[in-house]
Scaffold this motif. Structure first.
Motif, short mmCIF file in Angstrom:
data_model
loop_
_atom_site.label_atom_id
_atom_site.label_comp_id
_atom_site.label_asym_id
_atom_site.label_seq_id
_atom_site.Cartn_x
_atom_site.Cartn_y
_atom_site.Cartn_z
N VAL A 141 -24.37 43.23 36.32
CA VAL A 141 -24.56 41.90 36.91
C VAL A 141 -25.84 41.94 37.73
O VAL A 141 -26.04 42.83 38.57
N LEU A 142 -26.71 40.96 37.50
CA LEU A 142 -28.00 40.90 38.20
C LEU A 142 -28.03 39.65 39.07
O LEU A 142 -27.57 38.58 38.64
N CYS A 143 -28.58 39.78 40.26
CA CYS A 143 -28.71 38.61 41.12
C CYS A 143 -30.12 38.63 41.74
O CYS A 143 -30.41 39.46 42.61
N SER A 144 -30.97 37.75 41.25
CA SER A 144 -32.38 37.72 41.67
C SER A 144 -32.66 36.54 42.58
O SER A 144 -32.37 35.38 42.22
N HIS A 145 -33.21 36.83 43.74
CA HIS A 145 -33.71 35.79 44.65
C HIS A 145 -32.66 34.76 45.02
O HIS A 145 -32.91 33.56 44.99
N PHE A 146 -31.49 35.24 45.34
CA PHE A 146 -30.49 34.35 45.94
C PHE A 146 -29.81 35.06 47.11
O PHE A 146 -30.09 34.74 48.27
N LEU A 147 -28.93 36.04 46.83
CA LEU A 147 -28.28 36.77 47.94
C LEU A 147 -29.35 37.50 48.75
O LEU A 147 -30.36 37.94 48.19
N SER A 155 -23.83 32.71 54.78
CA SER A 155 -23.39 33.54 55.92
C SER A 155 -23.12 34.98 55.51
O SER A 155 -23.02 35.31 54.32
N LEU A 156 -22.92 35.81 56.54
CA LEU A 156 -22.53 37.21 56.30
C LEU A 156 -21.26 37.27 55.45
O LEU A 156 -21.19 38.01 54.47
N GLN A 157 -20.25 36.47 55.84
CA GLN A 157 -18.98 36.51 55.10
C GLN A 157 -19.17 36.05 53.65
O GLN A 157 -18.57 36.62 52.73
N GLN A 158 -20.02 35.05 53.45
CA GLN A 158 -20.27 34.60 52.07
C GLN A 158 -20.98 35.71 51.27
O GLN A 158 -20.71 35.88 50.07
N HIS A 159 -21.86 36.46 51.91
CA HIS A 159 -22.49 37.59 51.21
C HIS A 159 -21.44 38.64 50.83
O HIS A 159 -21.43 39.12 49.69
N ARG A 174 -26.69 44.66 40.58
CA ARG A 174 -28.02 44.92 41.16
C ARG A 174 -28.51 43.62 41.80
O ARG A 174 -28.49 42.56 41.15
N ILE A 175 -28.97 43.73 43.04
CA ILE A 175 -29.43 42.56 43.79
C ILE A 175 -30.84 42.80 44.30
O ILE A 175 -31.12 43.86 44.89
N TYR A 176 -31.72 41.82 44.09
CA TYR A 176 -33.11 41.93 44.55
C TYR A 176 -33.60 40.52 44.91
O TYR A 176 -33.27 39.58 44.19
N PRO A 177 -34.39 40.32 45.96
CA PRO A 177 -34.84 41.30 46.95
C PRO A 177 -33.80 41.44 48.06
O PRO A 177 -32.78 40.75 48.06
N LEU A 178 -34.10 42.31 49.02
CA LEU A 178 -33.21 42.51 50.17
C LEU A 178 -33.81 41.90 51.43
O LEU A 178 -33.27 42.05 52.52
N LEU A 179 -34.94 41.22 51.27
CA LEU A 179 -35.58 40.53 52.39
C LEU A 179 -35.15 39.08 52.39
O LEU A 179 -34.84 38.52 51.35
N SER A 180 -35.17 38.48 53.58
CA SER A 180 -34.93 37.04 53.63
C SER A 180 -36.27 36.30 53.58
O SER A 180 -37.33 36.93 53.43
N LEU A 181 -36.22 34.99 53.68
CA LEU A 181 -37.44 34.20 53.45
C LEU A 181 -38.56 34.51 54.45
O LEU A 181 -39.72 34.27 54.16
N ASP A 182 -38.21 35.08 55.62
CA ASP A 182 -39.23 35.42 56.61
C ASP A 182 -39.87 36.79 56.34
O ASP A 182 -40.59 37.32 57.19
N ASN A 183 -39.57 37.39 55.17
CA ASN A 183 -40.11 38.69 54.75
C ASN A 183 -39.55 39.86 55.55
O ASN A 183 -40.07 40.97 55.46
N LEU A 185 -36.19 42.39 56.52
CA LEU A 185 -34.95 42.85 55.90
C LEU A 185 -33.81 41.90 56.31
O LEU A 185 -33.72 41.51 57.48
N SER A 186 -32.98 41.53 55.36
CA SER A 186 -31.90 40.58 55.66
C SER A 186 -31.06 41.08 56.84
O SER A 186 -30.63 42.24 56.85
N PRO A 187 -30.78 40.20 57.79
CA PRO A 187 -29.93 40.60 58.93
C PRO A 187 -28.51 40.95 58.49
O PRO A 187 -27.76 41.57 59.23
N HIS A 188 -28.13 40.56 57.27
CA HIS A 188 -26.76 40.83 56.79
C HIS A 188 -26.62 42.21 56.12
O HIS A 188 -25.50 42.68 55.94
#
Ligand SMILES: C[S@@+](CC[C@H](N)C(=O)[O-])C[C@H]1O[C@@H](n2cnc3c(N)ncnc32)[C@H](O)[C@@H]1O
Length: 225
Positions: A141-147, A155-159, A174-183, A185-188
Protein backbone atom coordinates in the motif's frame (compact mmCIF):
# COMPACT_ATOMS: atom_id res chain seq x y z
CA UNK A 1 -16.22 17.17 -0.04
CA UNK A 2 -16.98 20.09 -2.38
CA UNK A 3 -15.39 20.32 -5.80
CA UNK A 4 -14.58 24.02 -5.29
CA UNK A 5 -12.42 23.16 -2.28
CA UNK A 6 -10.25 20.46 -3.81
CA UNK A 7 -6.89 21.08 -5.45
CA UNK A 8 -6.24 18.08 -7.71
CA UNK A 9 -2.53 17.66 -8.33
CA UNK A 10 -0.92 14.42 -9.49
CA UNK A 11 2.56 13.00 -9.79
CA UNK A 12 4.03 10.78 -12.47
CA UNK A 13 4.77 7.05 -12.43
CA UNK A 14 8.54 7.80 -12.43
CA UNK A 15 8.10 9.93 -9.31
CA UNK A 16 6.15 7.17 -7.54
CA UNK A 17 8.89 4.66 -8.44
CA UNK A 18 11.53 6.94 -6.95
CA UNK A 19 9.54 8.12 -3.89
CA UNK A 20 8.72 4.57 -2.84
CA UNK A 21 11.90 2.85 -4.09
CA UNK A 22 9.77 0.48 -6.14
CA UNK A 23 11.78 -2.43 -7.55
CA UNK A 24 10.69 -4.52 -10.54
CA UNK A 25 9.62 -7.19 -8.00
CA UNK A 26 7.51 -4.60 -6.12
CA UNK A 27 5.74 -3.68 -9.36
CA UNK A 28 4.62 -7.33 -9.76
CA UNK A 29 2.77 -7.13 -6.43
CA UNK A 30 -0.88 -6.33 -5.79
CA UNK A 31 -0.75 -2.61 -5.03
CA UNK A 32 -3.15 -0.07 -3.51
CA UNK A 33 -2.45 3.63 -3.94
CA UNK A 34 -4.25 5.50 -1.17
CA UNK A 35 -4.91 9.19 -1.89
CA UNK A 36 -3.65 8.83 -5.47
CA UNK A 37 -5.89 11.66 -6.71
CA UNK A 38 -5.10 12.50 -10.36
CA UNK A 39 -1.63 10.86 -10.33
CA UNK A 40 -0.54 8.73 -13.30
CA UNK A 41 0.71 5.81 -11.21
CA UNK A 42 -2.39 3.63 -11.65
CA UNK A 43 -2.64 4.40 -15.39
CA UNK A 44 1.00 3.57 -16.10
CA UNK A 45 1.29 0.48 -13.89
CA UNK A 46 -1.91 -0.95 -15.34
CA UNK A 47 -0.51 -0.33 -18.83
CA UNK A 48 2.63 -2.23 -17.84
CA UNK A 49 0.49 -5.21 -16.77
CA UNK A 50 0.56 -4.56 -13.03
CA UNK A 51 -2.29 -5.09 -10.56
CA UNK A 52 -3.23 -1.77 -9.00
CA UNK A 53 -6.19 0.00 -7.43
CA UNK A 54 -6.40 3.59 -6.21
CA UNK A 55 -8.71 4.94 -3.52
CA UNK A 56 -9.45 8.63 -3.06
CA UNK A 57 -12.47 10.77 -2.11
CA UNK A 58 -12.15 12.80 -5.34
CA UNK A 59 -13.21 9.78 -7.39
CA UNK A 60 -16.80 10.68 -6.47
CA UNK A 61 -16.48 13.35 -9.20
CA UNK A 62 -16.78 12.80 -12.94
CA UNK A 63 -13.90 13.08 -15.42
CA UNK A 64 -15.22 16.42 -16.68
CA UNK A 65 -15.65 17.83 -13.19
CA UNK A 66 -12.07 16.88 -12.31
CA UNK A 67 -10.74 18.23 -15.61
CA UNK A 68 -12.46 21.60 -15.07
CA UNK A 69 -11.15 21.79 -11.53
CA UNK A 70 -7.58 20.94 -12.65
CA UNK A 71 -7.77 23.65 -15.32
CA UNK A 72 -9.15 26.13 -12.76
CA UNK A 73 -6.38 25.64 -10.17
CA UNK A 74 -3.36 24.88 -12.38
CA UNK A 75 -1.98 28.43 -12.79
CA UNK A 76 -2.53 29.26 -9.13
CA UNK A 77 -0.68 26.14 -7.91
CA UNK A 78 2.30 26.90 -10.15
CA UNK A 79 2.28 30.56 -9.00
CA UNK A 80 2.42 29.32 -5.39
CA UNK A 81 5.38 27.06 -6.20
CA UNK A 82 7.14 29.95 -7.99
CA UNK A 83 6.54 32.19 -4.97
CA UNK A 84 8.16 29.60 -2.67
CA UNK A 85 10.81 28.31 -5.07
CA UNK A 86 13.42 27.84 -2.33
CA UNK A 87 11.26 25.24 -0.63
CA UNK A 88 11.98 22.84 -3.51
CA UNK A 89 15.01 21.11 -5.00
CA UNK A 90 15.44 21.87 -8.70
CA UNK A 91 17.94 19.22 -9.80
CA UNK A 92 15.72 16.62 -11.52
CA UNK A 93 12.88 18.99 -12.34
CA UNK A 94 14.72 22.11 -13.52
CA UNK A 95 12.07 24.83 -13.54
CA UNK A 96 8.50 25.74 -12.62
CA UNK A 97 7.60 25.46 -16.32
CA UNK A 98 8.97 21.92 -16.49
CA UNK A 99 7.15 21.05 -13.26
CA UNK A 100 3.90 22.24 -14.80
CA UNK A 101 4.50 20.13 -17.92
CA UNK A 102 5.28 16.97 -15.90
CA UNK A 103 2.28 17.39 -13.60
CA UNK A 104 -0.12 18.23 -16.46
CA UNK A 105 1.08 15.22 -18.47
CA UNK A 106 0.47 12.98 -15.45
CA UNK A 107 -3.00 14.45 -14.85
CA UNK A 108 -3.93 14.19 -18.54
CA UNK A 109 -2.85 10.52 -18.53
CA UNK A 110 -5.02 10.01 -15.44
CA UNK A 111 -8.01 11.76 -17.02
CA UNK A 112 -7.71 9.73 -20.24
CA UNK A 113 -7.68 6.52 -18.17
CA UNK A 114 -10.27 7.54 -15.56
CA UNK A 115 -13.58 6.32 -17.02
CA UNK A 116 -12.13 2.99 -18.15
CA UNK A 117 -10.29 2.59 -14.84
CA UNK A 118 -13.49 3.26 -12.90
CA UNK A 119 -15.35 0.60 -14.90
CA UNK A 120 -12.50 -1.83 -14.21
CA UNK A 121 -12.60 -1.04 -10.47
CA UNK A 122 -9.17 0.60 -10.48
CA UNK A 123 -10.39 3.99 -9.19
CA UNK A 124 -12.48 3.60 -6.05
CA UNK A 125 -14.13 6.33 -4.01
CA UNK A 126 -13.14 6.11 -0.35
CA UNK A 127 -11.48 7.96 2.52
CA UNK A 128 -9.15 7.14 5.34
CA UNK A 129 -9.35 6.24 8.13
CA UNK A 130 -11.84 3.55 7.03
CA UNK A 131 -11.42 1.63 3.76
CA UNK A 132 -13.75 -0.89 2.18
CA UNK A 133 -11.15 -3.59 1.47
CA UNK A 134 -10.52 -7.02 3.02
CA UNK A 135 -7.78 -7.79 5.52
CA UNK A 136 -4.39 -8.14 3.79
CA UNK A 137 -5.96 -7.72 0.34
CA UNK A 138 -2.86 -5.97 -1.01
CA UNK A 139 0.82 -6.89 -0.93
CA UNK A 140 1.81 -3.24 -0.91
CA UNK A 141 0.00 0.00 0.00
CA UNK A 142 1.44 3.36 -1.05
CA UNK A 143 0.41 6.75 0.28
CA UNK A 144 1.99 9.76 -1.45
CA UNK A 145 1.62 13.35 -0.31
CA UNK A 146 -1.30 12.96 2.01
CA UNK A 147 -0.50 11.48 5.46
CA UNK A 148 2.08 13.56 7.40
CA UNK A 149 2.07 16.26 4.68
CA UNK A 150 -1.32 17.54 5.89
CA UNK A 151 -0.49 17.25 9.59
CA UNK A 152 -2.26 20.56 10.29
CA UNK A 153 -5.52 19.28 8.81
CA UNK A 154 -5.45 15.60 9.77
CA UNK A 155 -5.07 14.97 13.52
CA UNK A 156 -2.65 12.67 15.32
CA UNK A 157 -5.48 10.22 16.02
CA UNK A 158 -6.56 10.27 12.36
CA UNK A 159 -2.97 9.47 11.36
CA UNK A 160 -2.81 6.56 13.81
CA UNK A 161 -6.20 5.18 12.76
CA UNK A 162 -5.31 5.57 9.08
CA UNK A 163 -2.00 3.73 9.30
CA UNK A 164 -3.58 0.93 11.36
CA UNK A 165 -6.21 0.68 8.59
CA UNK A 166 -3.59 0.67 5.83
CA UNK A 167 -1.73 -2.12 7.67
CA UNK A 168 -5.00 -4.05 7.92
CA UNK A 169 -5.59 -3.99 4.16
CA UNK A 170 -1.95 -4.37 3.11
CA UNK A 171 1.03 -6.55 4.03
CA UNK A 172 3.38 -3.58 3.78
CA UNK A 173 2.69 0.16 3.79
CA UNK A 174 4.97 2.91 2.45
CA UNK A 175 4.26 6.58 3.16
CA UNK A 176 6.08 9.58 1.67
CA UNK A 177 6.92 12.36 2.50
CA UNK A 178 7.27 12.60 6.29
CA UNK A 179 7.40 16.40 6.27
CA UNK A 180 4.40 18.65 6.63
CA UNK A 181 3.65 21.60 4.36
CA UNK A 182 6.07 23.85 6.31
CA UNK A 183 8.96 21.50 5.28
CA UNK A 184 9.46 20.41 8.91
CA UNK A 185 9.25 16.80 10.08
CA UNK A 186 5.60 16.08 10.84
CA UNK A 187 4.80 16.79 14.51
CA UNK A 188 2.82 13.51 14.51
CA UNK A 189 5.59 11.20 13.34
CA UNK A 190 7.19 10.16 16.65
CA UNK A 191 3.90 9.73 18.52
CA UNK A 192 2.44 7.77 15.60
CA UNK A 193 5.43 5.40 15.64
CA UNK A 194 5.25 4.88 19.43
CA UNK A 195 1.52 4.18 19.35
CA UNK A 196 1.82 1.80 16.40
CA UNK A 197 4.56 -0.10 18.22
CA UNK A 198 2.16 -0.70 21.12
CA UNK A 199 -0.29 -2.09 18.56
CA UNK A 200 2.37 -4.49 17.19
CA UNK A 201 2.95 -2.52 14.01
CA UNK A 202 6.61 -2.27 13.09
CA UNK A 203 7.77 0.99 11.51
CA UNK A 204 11.08 2.06 10.03
CA UNK A 205 12.40 5.05 8.15
CA UNK A 206 14.10 4.46 4.81
CA UNK A 207 16.03 6.98 2.75
CA UNK A 208 14.78 7.31 -0.83
CA UNK A 209 16.44 8.53 -4.02
CA UNK A 210 13.89 11.30 -4.57
CA UNK A 211 13.65 14.81 -3.24
CA UNK A 212 11.54 17.66 -4.55
CA UNK A 213 10.16 19.18 -1.35
CA UNK A 214 13.34 20.42 0.36
CA UNK A 215 14.47 17.87 2.99
CA UNK A 216 11.92 15.17 2.06
CA UNK A 217 14.37 12.27 1.77
CA UNK A 218 12.68 9.52 3.78
CA UNK A 219 9.65 7.26 3.63
CA UNK A 220 7.97 5.39 6.46
CA UNK A 221 7.63 1.63 6.00
CA UNK A 222 5.03 -0.03 8.25
CA UNK A 223 3.67 -3.55 8.69
CA UNK A 224 1.98 -5.68 11.33
CA UNK A 225 4.59 -7.73 13.17
C1 LIG B 1 -1.64 16.27 -2.68
S1 LIG B 1 -2.73 15.06 -3.31
C2 LIG B 1 -1.58 13.77 -3.72
C3 LIG B 1 -2.01 12.99 -4.94
C4 LIG B 1 -1.07 11.85 -5.33
N1 LIG B 1 -0.94 10.88 -4.27
C5 LIG B 1 0.29 12.35 -5.70
O1 LIG B 1 1.24 12.21 -4.92
O2 LIG B 1 0.42 12.92 -6.79
C6 LIG B 1 -3.53 14.44 -1.83
C7 LIG B 1 -4.65 13.47 -2.13
O3 LIG B 1 -5.18 12.97 -0.90
C8 LIG B 1 -6.56 12.79 -1.07
N2 LIG B 1 -7.26 12.69 0.23
C9 LIG B 1 -7.78 13.70 0.97
N3 LIG B 1 -8.38 13.20 2.08
C10 LIG B 1 -8.23 11.84 2.02
C11 LIG B 1 -8.64 10.77 2.88
N4 LIG B 1 -9.29 11.01 4.03
N5 LIG B 1 -8.33 9.51 2.51
C12 LIG B 1 -7.64 9.27 1.37
N6 LIG B 1 -7.22 10.25 0.53
C13 LIG B 1 -7.52 11.51 0.84
C14 LIG B 1 -6.98 14.01 -1.85
O4 LIG B 1 -8.25 13.87 -2.45
C15 LIG B 1 -5.83 14.13 -2.85
O5 LIG B 1 -6.10 13.46 -4.06
Amino acid sequence: MELDHIVPWGRSFAEYKAMFQLSEADLQKTILGCGDGPAAFNYQLNKLGGTVQSVDPIYQFSRLELKHRIDAIYDEVLAQVAAHKNNFVWDTIKSVTELGQIRMQAMNDFLADYDKGKQQGRYITGSLPVLDFSDQQFDLVLCSHFLFLYSDHFSLQQHIDSIVELCRVGKQVRIYPLLSLDNQLSPHLEQVRQTLKQQHIHTELQTVAYQFQQGATQMLVAYSS
